[in-house]
Design a protein around this motif. Structure first.
Motif, PDB file in Angstrom:
ATOM      1  N   UNK A   1       0.856  -1.190   0.000  1.00  0.00           N
ATOM      2  CA  UNK A   1       0.000   0.000   0.000  1.00  0.00           C
ATOM      3  C   UNK A   1       0.891   1.238   0.000  1.00  0.00           C
ATOM      4  N   UNK A   2       0.954   1.918  -1.122  1.00  0.00           N
ATOM      5  CA  UNK A   2       1.846   3.069  -1.238  1.00  0.00           C
ATOM      6  C   UNK A   2       1.430   4.219  -0.331  1.00  0.00           C
ATOM      7  N   UNK A   3       0.170   4.238   0.105  1.00  0.00           N
ATOM      8  CA  UNK A   3      -0.278   5.309   0.993  1.00  0.00           C
ATOM      9  C   UNK A   3       0.379   5.227   2.359  1.00  0.00           C
ATOM     10  N   UNK A   4       0.926   4.050   2.683  1.00  0.00           N
ATOM     11  CA  UNK A   4       1.542   3.866   4.005  1.00  0.00           C
ATOM     12  C   UNK A   4       3.046   4.122   3.983  1.00  0.00           C
ATOM     13  N   UNK A   5       3.589   4.461   2.837  1.00  0.00           N
ATOM     14  CA  UNK A   5       5.044   4.585   2.727  1.00  0.00           C
ATOM     15  C   UNK A   5       5.617   5.632   3.676  1.00  0.00           C
ATOM     16  N   UNK A   6       4.891   6.723   3.856  1.00  0.00           N
ATOM     17  CA  UNK A   6       5.417   7.788   4.714  1.00  0.00           C
ATOM     18  C   UNK A   6       5.591   7.320   6.152  1.00  0.00           C
ATOM     19  N   UNK A   7       4.749   6.389   6.588  1.00  0.00           N
ATOM     20  CA  UNK A   7       4.858   5.888   7.958  1.00  0.00           C
ATOM     21  C   UNK A   7       5.951   4.841   8.113  1.00  0.00           C
ATOM     22  N   UNK A   8       6.495   4.367   6.978  1.00  0.00           N
ATOM     23  CA  UNK A   8       7.502   3.309   7.028  1.00  0.00           C
ATOM     24  C   UNK A   8       8.914   3.824   6.788  1.00  0.00           C
ATOM     25  N   UNK A   9       9.057   5.134   6.668  1.00  0.00           N
ATOM     26  CA  UNK A   9      10.368   5.676   6.308  1.00  0.00           C
ATOM     27  C   UNK A   9      11.426   5.377   7.355  1.00  0.00           C
ATOM     28  N   UNK A  10      11.120   5.617   8.624  1.00  0.00           N
ATOM     29  CA  UNK A  10      12.105   5.380   9.684  1.00  0.00           C
ATOM     30  C   UNK A  10      12.431   3.892   9.786  1.00  0.00           C
ATOM     31  N   UNK A  11      11.409   3.061   9.692  1.00  0.00           N
ATOM     32  CA  UNK A  11      11.634   1.615   9.749  1.00  0.00           C
ATOM     33  C   UNK A  11      12.513   1.171   8.584  1.00  0.00           C
ATOM     34  N   UNK A  12      12.238   1.664   7.408  1.00  0.00           N
ATOM     35  CA  UNK A  12      13.010   1.271   6.231  1.00  0.00           C
ATOM     36  C   UNK A  12      14.474   1.651   6.382  1.00  0.00           C
ATOM     37  N   UNK A  13      14.729   2.865   6.847  1.00  0.00           N
ATOM     38  CA  UNK A  13      16.119   3.302   7.005  1.00  0.00           C
ATOM     39  C   UNK A  13      16.849   2.493   8.064  1.00  0.00           C
ATOM     40  N   UNK A  14      16.112   2.046   9.093  1.00  0.00           N
ATOM     41  CA  UNK A  14      16.758   1.312  10.188  1.00  0.00           C
ATOM     42  C   UNK A  14      17.003  -0.160   9.840  1.00  0.00           C
ATOM     43  N   UNK A  15      16.071  -0.790   9.135  1.00  0.00           N
ATOM     44  CA  UNK A  15      16.154  -2.233   8.925  1.00  0.00           C
ATOM     45  C   UNK A  15      16.368  -2.616   7.459  1.00  0.00           C
ATOM     46  N   UNK A  16      16.670  -1.640   6.601  1.00  0.00           N
ATOM     47  CA  UNK A  16      16.879  -1.954   5.191  1.00  0.00           C
ATOM     48  C   UNK A  16      18.049  -2.914   5.006  1.00  0.00           C
ATOM     49  N   UNK A  17      19.147  -2.676   5.702  1.00  0.00           N
ATOM     50  CA  UNK A  17      20.318  -3.530   5.546  1.00  0.00           C
ATOM     51  C   UNK A  17      20.013  -4.971   5.932  1.00  0.00           C
ATOM     52  N   UNK A  18      19.188  -5.130   6.956  1.00  0.00           N
ATOM     53  CA  UNK A  18      18.828  -6.488   7.369  1.00  0.00           C
ATOM     54  C   UNK A  18      17.992  -7.182   6.289  1.00  0.00           C
ATOM     55  N   UNK A  19      17.079  -6.453   5.687  1.00  0.00           N
ATOM     56  CA  UNK A  19      16.248  -7.035   4.631  1.00  0.00           C
ATOM     57  C   UNK A  19      17.115  -7.438   3.445  1.00  0.00           C
ATOM     58  N   UNK A  20      18.073  -6.582   3.089  1.00  0.00           N
ATOM     59  CA  UNK A  20      18.967  -6.899   1.979  1.00  0.00           C
ATOM     60  C   UNK A  20      19.784  -8.151   2.282  1.00  0.00           C
ATOM     61  N   UNK A  21      20.264  -8.269   3.510  1.00  0.00           N
ATOM     62  CA  UNK A  21      21.056  -9.453   3.875  1.00  0.00           C
ATOM     63  C   UNK A  21      20.223 -10.719   3.862  1.00  0.00           C
ATOM     64  N   UNK A  22      18.916 -10.593   4.079  1.00  0.00           N
ATOM     65  CA  UNK A  22      18.048 -11.776   4.093  1.00  0.00           C
ATOM     66  C   UNK A  22      17.820 -12.337   2.700  1.00  0.00           C
ATOM     67  N   UNK A  23      18.223 -11.626   1.662  1.00  0.00           N
ATOM     68  CA  UNK A  23      18.144 -12.201   0.319  1.00  0.00           C
ATOM     69  C   UNK A  23      19.098 -13.377   0.152  1.00  0.00           C
ATOM     70  N   UNK A  24      20.067 -13.489   1.054  1.00  0.00           N
ATOM     71  CA  UNK A  24      20.998 -14.617   1.052  1.00  0.00           C
ATOM     72  C   UNK A  24      20.686 -15.593   2.174  1.00  0.00           C
ATOM     73  N   UNK A  25      19.447 -15.571   2.662  1.00  0.00           N
ATOM     74  CA  UNK A  25      19.057 -16.425   3.778  1.00  0.00           C
ATOM     75  C   UNK A  25      19.238 -17.898   3.404  1.00  0.00           C
ATOM     76  N   UNK A  26      19.603 -18.694   4.399  1.00  0.00           N
ATOM     77  CA  UNK A  26      19.804 -20.123   4.140  1.00  0.00           C
ATOM     78  C   UNK A  26      18.489 -20.832   3.828  1.00  0.00           C
ATOM     79  N   UNK A  27      17.375 -20.263   4.269  1.00  0.00           N
ATOM     80  CA  UNK A  27      16.065 -20.797   3.915  1.00  0.00           C
ATOM     81  C   UNK A  27      15.620 -20.123   2.618  1.00  0.00           C
TER      82      UNK A  27
END
Length: 1217
Positions: free
Chosen positions: A357-383
């Motif tokens: 939902x693109x309308x919620x993007x503004x509320x996710x900005x701080x979360x995205x900046x804080x946990x973006x690196x973790x999400x990127x690293x999960x692309x190499x998850x063992x599962x």
């Protein structure tokens, strides 16, 4: 409070998807019934007192009564109706009618109805206990939970949420649906009565803190679903408050003359009541969130953590105004570091619902900046499932804001398009397409109707080529195409654009493709054509060819038609343009394999076919590269299809080409083999190039009518006689002769043949084998590569590329030689030269050698074991030759041999019965080898190979106990009396080997039947009972050692002499120390009497040798007695200490079960502190085992909670925003 009908039929519960409400929704009760009886500002977490429970319902504090009710259950004619649990479990009734019946019961007597609901939650947890009306009135929640814990069925750890079967799988959805419908049907008055919801929330909060996993799991799921339903109610209230406020503002803004004061007052009253209801709902949600979620999202059980994360994602998506903020998002962010893939997966799916939902993007900005690196690293998850969802989440993040992801973040995803796991690659392909190919320039809008080089896809195709070249994985174009096939089909199927980029001249101002880019484009184009024609992923990406649907088949046919119509005309032009480039030509020549050849006739394209055949002929004449020639051969094979009318045309062209090549070869060969003349390099090159062409065509075509065997045999025979034949000529001549024999063999197999044909083939086969044998033993040619061990020991190569190429070649040669062993072409003992290199060359060839061991063991276990011991003997002899007999047993060489023996022992597995004969034969050969060479200095010195027993001891653990005794007896046949008395260092190998055989060898109580549960042999009674029936015996394999060491190996393990071994022996077992009192010994029952020694009898005087032997035996008995005494003391101490540490609870544990301890991150409420009485632990969880079988309880080891046990270390330092 706004009164409303109890069960409105026109109101739909908001589920996970959005629901739209009309602007004039209200909760008016036309009849004025069901008014709320009272309000409270907080939702009390504690259970109401007995006096409070009696309010309402059946009137005052009187106990429920009535002729048709007993213990909270309806009764009709003395037959009890089904309880809520049974109804929900069956799932046959509509859930709304079930809830409606309960609501009617609640209106009649709310205590009895609430008791039904409490028992429903108890029974859904798998507990067989029942909460009675008396318990409900007089006991607190903690007391009820303790009572239910004591009555829990401990026979199985299964409970409804974890049970298998279709009925129980449906139960979970029915259970969740019941809770949702219950809240929906009670949302107008009952949930505000300060009784029902308070009691249910208090009960679920207490159960969620239970130490019993079933209670904790079930109550957490119920509480989370209850919270979801309350969030839906809160959202409805918020919408209605907004509607009421809007109506109020509209009425107030009217002119004074038109304003209705009564309506204003009604709207104010309605808004006030809605606000009060919302306050109460918020209190309930706070109670659940703080009492359950905050503690259970870090539960020790992954399923419980996953439930919490899944539901909080629903809350944030459903009611984003209240829940989509950093205070709640942080829980999802932290849990992305969970060590269980199931929980990480729930985090990602929850976030996907928010980022979608693109309308919620503004509320996710701080979360995205804080946990973006973790999400990127999960692309190499063992599962893999987690990695796929992480890539999909990043794709949504990319769509919401392209500035969030840096170039480095994107590159981490790009390379995953080459992943062997197709779902990961497809997700990465979609990300790549969204990032690089989905955007179009404004000027492209005017190009939409153009085609080819001027079309809108031209720049995108170039971008794809640039990406492929920059990735530097040129051999994986098929993987790249497959990754983008689902999302970029239109682009990848624009073959007209690709063709025009290759053939047409660049436009003015346009930069032309380089040679490297053209090669990449041709390779990508070939891969797209193959994918469209075959409709399955490349090798390594799919599990097998799946059945195509009718729509897919039609698409496949349409694509093949399109490919043929385009490239039947364009392919000759492309071959003419790139005829001298071997790489491009090789790829282009593969295109006809995917043509619909009928179109050549129906489309009147015969002239283009003739042009194609001319180009192929020219390419054969120009090139000698094997890949190009094989591609030409395959193209002819694809075109020479008898089903199509073009067959005659192609067959004539092929025959003419082969005729010319055969005539040229015979002519060159005659000149090349003339006696007395030394062939020059030009003649050798002409012969070799012609032979290469013939060999490449003979691979795919039957050239028997040209009789190539005779000329090749003549060439090879001359090479044997003169010894100066060029190596490449010999190699291709051997290969061509091989194809001749294979084609004749195929012809004989497929059709009936005459006796003369069979005799001729047999003669040719014999001659060919003799030639091969000669060249294999000829060390003057490169065919010596067949001598495998020299190939393995090849020196270092000049650069990395040649190293890899050489290693690949050696691996192929090793695999080929191992196949000769596996298929019994050569003797199995020749594998000893390979097996002994297992440790030294493990990195390069370990997988091949290990697989060879496995295959040879399947063929003949005993011969394989003899080969393994032979390889160790060869290494031992090599060490002796290098260092002499006085070598240091601590040297790296000897330690390496021992380590290799240990690795060999591990390959025999755990089932000792299957390998019993093989292991015994291995020990026999090892013992004979150790005593084979006597010491020239006499018997007082050890045999020369005695140190080999130290190596052989690595296999002692693989012997059955009774076999150890038999092998020990066989060992004594080689020992003299003086050897048994020696204690010098040089005799240590013999001593250690004897000890390895004696360890457990005298204990005949162990069953030889593998797989018998330890519980089956547990002595449950304190006094063993004598067996009353006939004892079970197993007819095993007696190690019948022959008197002479030179006897046959097959007689060493005689099948005729059997060893009767007890199946079940009553042996002292260290079972549970929880429930039994330690065995108290009477003064006369010392440890000597528990483990009695044999009584000594008066015997006649013995001679010296007998006395010494008797003394040695007594010493061994004394050592065994002391060891048993120490074990018994430790056993009693262990039981006594644990008896003091853990209280006795006969109602919770079986007689011989160990305690299963598991911390569940208990909340600070301390509701069940009384369950921990007498325990030394701060928190201990009595978690029910899934089965009585101990072997099935490995997953329930004690699991004391530590954040690091659930989450990675990186999460422990994460701030709370």
């Amino acid at each position: 409070m706004i009164a409303a009908p109890e069960i409105p039929t026109d109101f739909n519960l908001l589920q996970e998807s959005e629901t739209h409400f009309s602007s004039d929704t209200d909760f008016e009760d036309i009849e004025g019934k069901n008014q709320k009886q009272g309000k409270g500002k907080t939702c009390k977490k504690g259970k109401k007192g007995p006096g409070e429970k009696g309010k309402g319902g059946n009137g005052g504090g009187k106990p429920p009564s009535g002729p048709n009710r007993m213990n909270g259950h309806h009764q009709q004619n003395g037959v009890e109706n089904m309880m809520l649990f049974e109804v929900v479990k069956m799932g046959k009734s509509a859930m709304q009618s079930v809830v409606d019946d309960w609501i009617e019961s609640y209106k009649h007597d709310r205590d009895i109805a609430l008791l039904d609901l409490i028992n429903f939650f108890i029974q859904c947890s798998g507990c067989k206990g029942v909460v009675t009306a008396e318990m409900f009135r007089h006991m607190q929640n903690s007391e009820i939970i303790r009572k239910m814990t004591e009555e829990f069925d401990e026979d199985s750890g299964d409970y409804p949420l974890t049970m298998a079967g279709p009925q129980w799988k449906k139960f979970k959805s029915s259970f969740c649906e019941f809770i949702g419908v219950l809240v929906r049907q009670c949302q107008y008055s009952i949930i505000y009565d300060e009784y029902m919801m308070d009691t249910v929330i208090s009960l679920l909060t207490g159960l969620s803190d239970s130490q019993v996993r079933a209670f904790r799991h079930t109550s957490t799921l119920a509480a989370m679903k209850l919270m979801t339903a309350l969030v839906n109610v809160a959202l409805n209230l918020s919408i209605n408050m907004d509607n009421t406020q809007r109506q109020y503002e509209a009425e107030r803004n009217k002119m004074i003359g038109k304003r209705a004061n009564e309506r204003l007052e009604l709207l104010l009253q309605k808004r006030k009541e809605l606000q009060e209801n919302q306050d109460e709902i918020e209190n309930m949600m706070n109670a659940i969130f703080k009492g359950v979620f905050v503690h259970r999202y870090r539960d020790a059980i992954a399923e419980i953590r996953a439930i919490c994360i899944e539901e909080i994602g629903i809350w944030m998506k459903m009611y984003s105004d209240a829940f989509l903020n950093d205070s709640y998002l942080k829980y999802v962010g932290w849990t992305m570091h969970d060590k269980q893939g199931e929980v990480r997966l729930k985090c990602l799916t929850a976030l996907q619902g928010l980022y979608y939902n693109k309308e919620l993007n503004s509320k996710l900005e701080l979360f995205t900046s804080r946990f973006k690196d973790r999400i990127v690293s999960m692309t190499l998850d063992k599962e893999y499932d987690v990695a796929v969802q992480a890539i999909k989440l990043l794709t949504l993040v990319l769509q919401s804001s392209e500035e969030v992801l840096t170039a480095e973040d994107c590159e981490n995803v790009y390379h995953l398009v080459y992943s062997a796991h197709r779902p990961v690659a497809v997700a990465a392909g979609e990300f790549l397409y969204k990032k690089l190919f989905s955007r179009r320039d404004p000027e492209d809008d005017g190009m939409m109707k153009r085609r080819g080089r001027q079309g809108p896809n031209a720049n995108l195709v170039k971008t794809l080529v640039f990406f492929f070249l920059e990735s530097e994985l040129h051999e994986h174009a098929a993987y790249l195409v497959d990754s983008m096939w689902d999302c970029a089909t239109e682009l990848l199927k624009d073959w007209e654009c690709m063709n025009s980029l290759l053939l047409e001249e660049p436009l003015s101002g346009e930069e032309a493709l380089t040679d490297r880019q053209e090669s990449a484009l041709i390779e990508i184009m070939l891969c797209t054509i193959r994918q469209a024609a075959e409709c399955h992923p490349p090798v390594g990406r799919g599990t097998g060819k799946r059945v195509l649907t009718a729509k897919e088949k039609k698409t496949q046919l349409d694509d093949r038609t399109k490919i043929t119509e385009l490239f039947a005309v364009a392919l000759p032009q492309l071959l003419a343009k790139y005829s001298i480039d071997a790489e491009k030509v090789t790829n282009l020549l593969q295109l006809p394999q995917y043509f619909d050849l009928e179109i050549y006739t129906t489309g009147r394209l015969e002239k283009h076919l003739d042009a194609l055949l001319r180009q192929i002929r020219n390419i054969v004449e120009k090139h000698t590269d094997t890949d190009v020639l094989e591609a030409c051969s395959k193209t002819y094979h694809a075109l020479c299809n008898e089903e199509f009318t073009i067959f005659n045309r192609v067959d004539i062209s092929r025959s003419q080409l082969i005729d010319e090549l055969a005539d040229k070869f015979n002519r060159l060969l005659e000149d090349f083999l003339q006696e007395g003349e030394e062939p020059d390099e030009d003649d050798a090159y002409q012969v070799l190039s012609t032979l290469k062409r013939i060999t490449a065509f003979h691979n795919a075509h039957d050239l028997s009518k040209w009789d190539l065997f005779a000329c090749n045999y003549k060439l090879l025979k001359t090479g044997i006689e003169n010894g100066d034949m060029p190596e490449q000529i010999v190699i291709h001549a051997l290969q061509c002769t091989h194809y001749v024999i294979l084609w004749q063999l195929a012809k004989i197999t497929e059709s009936s043949s005459t006796k003369e044909d069979l005799l001729r083939l047999k003669k040719q086969m014999r001659v060919f084998c003799q030639i091969c044998q000669h060249y294999l033993t000829n060390v003057n040619t490169t065919v010596k590569e067949q001598q495998l061990l020299k190939i393995i020991r090849d020196g270092q190569q000049e650069d990395e590329a040649s190293k890899i190429e050489a290693l690949h070649k050696r691996r192929n040669l090793l695999a080929a030689f191992c196949k000769l062993i596996v298929y019994t072409v050569v003797e199995m003992n020749t594998a000893a030269d390979i097996f002994k290199q297992y440790m030294k060359y493990y990195n390069d060839y370990g997988d091949i050698i290990k697989e060879t061991m496995s295959k040879t063991r399947q063929i003949d276990k005993i011969q394989c074991a003899k080969t393994l011991i032979l390889s160790l003997q060869q290494l031992f002899n090599e060490m002796i030759q290098e260092n002499g007999y006085n070598f240091d047993r601590s040297s790296s060489t000897f330690s390496g041999i021992k380590e290799l023996a240990r690795r060999f022992a591990l390959t025999f597995g755990l089932d000792q019965l299957k390998t019993r004969e093989a292991i015994a034969m291995l020990h026999k050969d090892g013992i004979e080898f150790a005593f084979k060479e006597p010491n020239p200095q006499g018997e007082s010195h050890p045999p020369l190979n005695l140190a080999f027993l130290d190596i052989l001891s690595e296999f002692s653990s693989k012997l059955l106990r009774q076999d150890k005794r038999t092998v020990y007896v066989y060992l004594e046949k080689f020992m003299t009396f003086q050897m048994s008395l020696r204690r010098e260092d040089v005799w240590l190998p013999l001593m250690s080997y004897r000890n390895s055989l004696l360890a457990g060898g005298d204990d005949d109580t162990m069953s030889v039947i593998s797989g018998i549960s330890s519980r089956g042999s547990t002595v449950r009674s304190k006094k063993s009972k004598p067996s009353t029936g006939k004892r079970k015996v197993v007819e095993g394999m007696q190690l019948a050692l022959t008197e002479e060491s030179s006897s046959s190996d097959s007689m060493w393990l005689s099948r005729e002499q059997t060893l009767h071994t007890p199946v079940m022996m009553q042996t002292p077992q260290l079972t549970s120390t929880i429930m039994r009192e330690p065995k108290r010994l009477r003064p006369e029952d010392s440890f000597m009497s528990v483990y009695p020694m044999q009584t000594e009898h008066h015997q006649t005087p013995l001679d010296y040798n007998t006395q010494v032997t008797w003394m040695l035996a007594q010493r061994q008995h004394e050592e065994a007695r002391q060891q048993q005494e120490r074990a018994a003391v430790s056993y009693v101490k262990l039981r006594t200490n644990l008896q003091h540490a853990i209280r006795r609870g006969t109602s919770l544990m079986e007689d011989d079960e160990e305690p299963i301890v598991e911390d569940v991150m208990m909340s600070s409420e301390g509701r069940i502190e009384d369950l921990n009485e007498g325990m030394d632990f701060d928190t201990m969880d009595i978690d029910l085992p899934p089965s009585k079988n101990r072997r099935e309880r490995t997953e329930l080891k004690p699991d004391f909670f530590d954040p690091a046990s659930i989450m990675d270390e990186s999460v422990l330092g994460v701030s709370m925003f």
